[in-house]
Design a protein around this motif. Structure first.
Motif, PDB file in Angstrom:
ATOM      1  N   ASP A 102       0.673  -1.232  -0.079  1.00  0.00           N
ATOM      2  CA  ASP A 102      -0.037  -0.082   0.062  1.00  0.00           C
ATOM      3  C   ASP A 102       0.928   1.312  -0.140  1.00  0.00           C
ATOM      4  N   SER A 103       0.461   2.245  -0.523  1.00  0.00           N
ATOM      5  CA  SER A 103       1.089   3.277  -0.742  1.00  0.00           C
ATOM      6  C   SER A 103       1.795   4.089   0.645  1.00  0.00           C
ATOM      7  N   ASP A 104       0.844   4.082   1.713  1.00  0.00           N
ATOM      8  CA  ASP A 104       1.104   4.994   2.855  1.00  0.00           C
ATOM      9  C   ASP A 104       1.987   4.106   3.729  1.00  0.00           C
ATOM     10  N   GLY A 105       2.038   2.710   3.647  1.00  0.00           N
ATOM     11  CA  GLY A 105       2.873   1.823   4.330  1.00  0.00           C
ATOM     12  C   GLY A 105       2.061   1.517   5.840  1.00  0.00           C
ATOM     13  N   LEU A 106       0.795   1.349   5.879  1.00  0.00           N
ATOM     14  CA  LEU A 106       0.212   1.209   7.087  1.00  0.00           C
ATOM     15  C   LEU A 106       0.374  -0.463   7.466  1.00  0.00           C
ATOM     16  N   GLU A 107       0.645  -1.232   6.422  1.00  0.00           N
ATOM     17  CA  GLU A 107       0.574  -2.741   6.765  1.00  0.00           C
ATOM     18  C   GLU A 107       2.109  -2.913   7.478  1.00  0.00           C
ATOM     19  N   ALA A 108       2.869  -2.132   7.142  1.00  0.00           N
ATOM     20  CA  ALA A 108       4.300  -2.328   7.756  1.00  0.00           C
ATOM     21  C   ALA A 108       4.168  -1.948   9.367  1.00  0.00           C
ATOM     22  N   VAL A 109       3.048  -0.947   9.532  1.00  0.00           N
ATOM     23  CA  VAL A 109       3.168  -0.271  10.918  1.00  0.00           C
ATOM     24  C   VAL A 109       2.376  -1.309  11.925  1.00  0.00           C
ATOM     25  N   TYR A 110       1.412  -2.037  11.023  1.00  0.00           N
ATOM     26  CA  TYR A 110       0.600  -3.025  11.631  1.00  0.00           C
ATOM     27  C   TYR A 110       1.570  -4.127  12.221  1.00  0.00           C
ATOM     28  N   TYR A 111       2.321  -4.705  11.502  1.00  0.00           N
ATOM     29  CA  TYR A 111       3.240  -5.917  11.450  1.00  0.00           C
ATOM     30  C   TYR A 111       4.349  -5.328  12.465  1.00  0.00           C
ATOM     31  N   ASN A 112       4.702  -4.169  12.501  1.00  0.00           N
ATOM     32  CA  ASN A 112       5.746  -3.818  13.713  1.00  0.00           C
ATOM     33  C   ASN A 112       5.070  -3.755  15.010  1.00  0.00           C
TER      34      ASN A 112
ATOM     35  N   VAL B 218     -13.945  11.042  13.427  1.00  0.00           N
ATOM     36  CA  VAL B 218     -13.024  11.468  12.538  1.00  0.00           C
ATOM     37  C   VAL B 218     -13.099  10.588  11.289  1.00  0.00           C
ATOM     38  N   ALA B 219     -12.307  11.196  10.227  1.00  0.00           N
ATOM     39  CA  ALA B 219     -12.223  10.371   9.050  1.00  0.00           C
ATOM     40  C   ALA B 219     -11.130   9.262   9.295  1.00  0.00           C
ATOM     41  N   LYS B 220     -11.266   8.119   8.612  1.00  0.00           N
ATOM     42  CA  LYS B 220     -10.275   7.089   8.678  1.00  0.00           C
ATOM     43  C   LYS B 220      -9.021   7.435   8.395  1.00  0.00           C
ATOM     44  N   ALA B 221      -9.075   8.336   7.446  1.00  0.00           N
ATOM     45  CA  ALA B 221      -7.674   8.743   6.677  1.00  0.00           C
ATOM     46  C   ALA B 221      -6.721   9.463   8.007  1.00  0.00           C
ATOM     47  N   GLU B 222      -7.476  10.056   8.879  1.00  0.00           N
ATOM     48  CA  GLU B 222      -6.760  10.664  10.300  1.00  0.00           C
ATOM     49  C   GLU B 222      -6.276   9.661  10.847  1.00  0.00           C
ATOM     50  N   ILE B 223      -6.941   8.437  11.284  1.00  0.00           N
ATOM     51  CA  ILE B 223      -6.352   7.224  11.980  1.00  0.00           C
ATOM     52  C   ILE B 223      -5.161   6.887  11.563  1.00  0.00           C
ATOM     53  N   ARG B 224      -5.401   6.540  10.255  1.00  0.00           N
ATOM     54  CA  ARG B 224      -4.110   6.029   9.100  1.00  0.00           C
ATOM     55  C   ARG B 224      -2.815   6.591   9.456  1.00  0.00           C
ATOM     56  N   LYS B 225      -3.203   8.381   9.248  1.00  0.00           N
ATOM     57  CA  LYS B 225      -2.298   9.177   9.344  1.00  0.00           C
ATOM     58  C   LYS B 225      -1.423   9.208  10.549  1.00  0.00           C
TER      59      LYS B 225
ATOM     60  N   MET C  14      -1.241   6.655  12.628  1.00  0.00           N
ATOM     61  CA  MET C  14      -0.547   5.414  12.809  1.00  0.00           C
ATOM     62  C   MET C  14       0.905   5.454  11.867  1.00  0.00           C
ATOM     63  N   VAL C  15       0.641   5.824  10.831  1.00  0.00           N
ATOM     64  CA  VAL C  15       1.994   5.578   9.714  1.00  0.00           C
ATOM     65  C   VAL C  15       2.964   6.678  10.378  1.00  0.00           C
ATOM     66  N   LEU C  16       2.479   7.733  10.996  1.00  0.00           N
ATOM     67  CA  LEU C  16       3.531   8.744  11.442  1.00  0.00           C
ATOM     68  C   LEU C  16       4.346   8.196  12.781  1.00  0.00           C
ATOM     69  N   GLN C  17       3.706   7.570  13.562  1.00  0.00           N
ATOM     70  CA  GLN C  17       4.236   6.629  14.719  1.00  0.00           C
ATOM     71  C   GLN C  17       5.064   5.668  14.121  1.00  0.00           C
ATOM     72  N   GLY C  18       4.810   4.863  13.122  1.00  0.00           N
ATOM     73  CA  GLY C  18       5.643   3.769  12.459  1.00  0.00           C
ATOM     74  C   GLY C  18       6.026   2.606  13.485  1.00  0.00           C
ATOM     75  N   GLY C  19       5.822   2.564  14.707  1.00  0.00           N
ATOM     76  CA  GLY C  19       5.920   1.513  15.638  1.00  0.00           C
ATOM     77  C   GLY C  19       5.980   1.677  16.914  1.00  0.00           C
ATOM     78  N   PRO C  20       6.105   0.542  17.660  1.00  0.00           N
ATOM     79  CA  PRO C  20       5.842   0.769  19.115  1.00  0.00           C
ATOM     80  C   PRO C  20       7.002   1.874  19.810  1.00  0.00           C
ATOM     81  N   LYS C  21       6.416   2.391  20.726  1.00  0.00           N
ATOM     82  CA  LYS C  21       7.312   3.330  21.607  1.00  0.00           C
ATOM     83  C   LYS C  21       8.135   2.347  22.521  1.00  0.00           C
ATOM     84  N   VAL C  22       9.322   2.945  22.574  1.00  0.00           N
ATOM     85  CA  VAL C  22      10.340   1.996  23.510  1.00  0.00           C
ATOM     86  C   VAL C  22      10.175   2.516  24.976  1.00  0.00           C
TER      87      VAL C  22
END
Length: 477
Positions: free
Chosen positions: A264-274, A342-349, A351-359
């Motif tokens: 997917d173009s925004d990379g959400l799937e990678a965030v999900y797996y992280n 809110v719009a689903k696009a905002e939720i995706r954004k 999550m994509v900005l976060q990228g992965g779990p906080k340490v």
């Protein structure tokens, strides 16, 4: 005449090879060739396909190269002519080729059809704004036969009808496939090709996967085996691209594909797996809640209880199922957006900005009981603690005497404790009853500084055979 035809179709035949060459080895084995015939010319019988294979495999090695396939088409048999026409149509029709690419990516069992779950994944990947109702309507509209699956021909026919939804899907397919997808894969490959020689070393890729932190040792092993099918330790761009585009493979490999080169173009799937964590390719409720917390989605409208209810919603997963895959995760996002208003696009954004779990940083190191510390480390540990108490840098160069500044030995006995003579002696000396506090400003300290013994000794605890000098050295007999 034939030279002209070859020049115009060479690339098209190569496209067919790239589409069906699952391992990127540059040739098609018997199973892959059977899939070519069954996909392009489904009217061919198994007996006919076996005959074509004998004609094609001139070398007798069980594999058909691009050159052998081209020679077979040049021979001009009725079967070759039919296959040639299909290749021209499949590669000449831009939308047909794009739909074929979609099938290759999402037809997980390689059966040539997309079931309802696979169709849902297609639509959510192509357009994240599609809702539950949109996807239900799309699946009903596509599956005219009512058998719960859609063929390439049915899908293409539906797109050409030109309805409003079909046009939206067509635009998304053109945007997310073909050169755009190829370019994303190429950029990903170049990012991992550290030497720039057009080849990935499998051991370097293994280390990359480990550094990412989202894979267990077993997952890393499975990914490398699935990718390096030639077992030569090197992966070319063609091998990498074929591997990424293929919709089949073990869960660990599908996870790696999403993280290394998101479909997917925004990379959400990678965030999900992280957030799934090492050793998992699906997400449990705890990880889902952490994702919501780390992305700062939690508020008065969406608290922990609401998050748990969304995860358990039967629109997300069946009752009794404890983990969710990416398709179900996308459904959960729709409910999150609905709850927050809110719009689903905002939720995706977010999550994509976060990228992965906080340490989470640990506040303090665990205290190891004295009787469990390794004997060989006792000297080093004690020296550091004594240096800290004396306010002397642990790495102070020899000859510099900054240890004398602001010395307060009142608490020095705590280093040793009261269960030994050294600690008791230190407490007695600095308790103020016998000698009192030795201050840097006291006459006794100034006189001490003027004597050579100041460089040699501050406290002697002879009962334990322990000598403590001003440079915090300890000697054991």
């Amino acid at each position: 005449m034939w030279a002209t035809i070859v020049g115009s179709t060479l690339r098209r035949i190569q496209q067919v090879f790239e589409r069906f060459d699952k391992d990127g080895g540059g040739s098609l084995d018997r199973q892959e060739m059977q899939l070519v015939f069954k996909t392009l010319c489904p009217n061919f019988s198994s007996k006919e396909i076996s005959k074509f294979m004998q004609e094609l495999d001139r070398g007798g090695d069980g594999a058909v190269s691009h050159g052998e396939f081209l020679e077979w088409i040049k021979a001009g048999s009725p079967a070759a002519a039919e296959v040639y026409k299909v290749i021209l149509k499949e590669t000449g029709d831009a939308m047909s080729a794009r739909v074929r690419e979609v099938f290759q990516r999402f037809d997980s069992d390689g059966g040539g059809y997309l079931d309802k779950d696979e169709l849902s994944r297609v639509f959510r990947t192509l357009n994240s704004d599609f809702t539950f109702k949109d996807i239900e309507a799309l699946c009903r509209d596509l599956d005219r036969g009512g058998d719960g699956k859609v063929s390439h021909k049915e899908f293409l026919h539906w797109l050409k009808k030109g309805t409003e939804l079909a046009q939206a899907v067509s635009r998304a397919i053109l945007r997310e496939t073909g050169e755009a997808r190829e370019e994303r894969i190429k950029k990903a490959f170049q990012a991992y090709d550290a030497t720039g020689d057009g080849s990935l070393n499998i051991e370097e890729l293994r280390q990359t996967l480990k550094v990412l932190g989202s894979f267990s040792e077993d997952e890393v092993r499975k990914v490398c085996v699935d990718l390096d099918k030639s077992k030569d330790g090197e992966v070319s761009f063609q091998e990498f691209a074929s591997w990424i585009k293929s919709g089949t493979g073990p869960p660990a490999a599908m996870k790696a594909k999403a993280i290394l080169a998101p479909s997917d173009s925004d990379g959400l799937e990678a965030v999900y797996y992280n957030f799934c964590g090492a050793g998992h390719s699906d997400m449990d409720g705890k990880s889902f809640k952490k994702l919501c917390q780390d992305c700062e989605l939690m508020d008065k409208r969406l608290d922990a209880t609401h998050v748990d209810l969304i995860f358990a919603d039967n629109r997300v997963k069946p009752r009794g199922q404890n983990r969710i895959d990416f398709l179900q995760f996308e459904s959960a996002l729709e409910l999150l957006a609905e709850k927050k208003g809110v719009a689903k696009a905002e939720i995706r954004k977010d999550m994509v900005l976060q990228g992965g779990p906080k340490v989470t940083k640990s506040v303090s190191a665990p205290v190891i009981p004295t009787n469990r510390r390794p004997k060989e480390n006792l000297r080093n540990i004690s020296q550091k603690r004594i240096a800290s108490i004396l306010k002397r840098p642990a790495n102070e160069p020899k000859g510099q005497e900054t240890w004398r500044k602001e010395v307060n030995n009142r608490e020095l006995w705590k280093v040793f404790g009261l269960d030994n003579a050294a600690g008791r002696t230190l407490k007695r000396i600095y308790s103020g009853t016998e000698v009192g506090l030795v201050s840097p400003e006291s006459p006794s300290t100034r006189s001490l500084r003027r004597t050579p013994t100041a460089e040699l000794l501050v406290v002697k605890a002879k009962s334990d055979g322990l000598v403590l000098g001003p440079k915090a050295h300890m000697k054991q007999p």
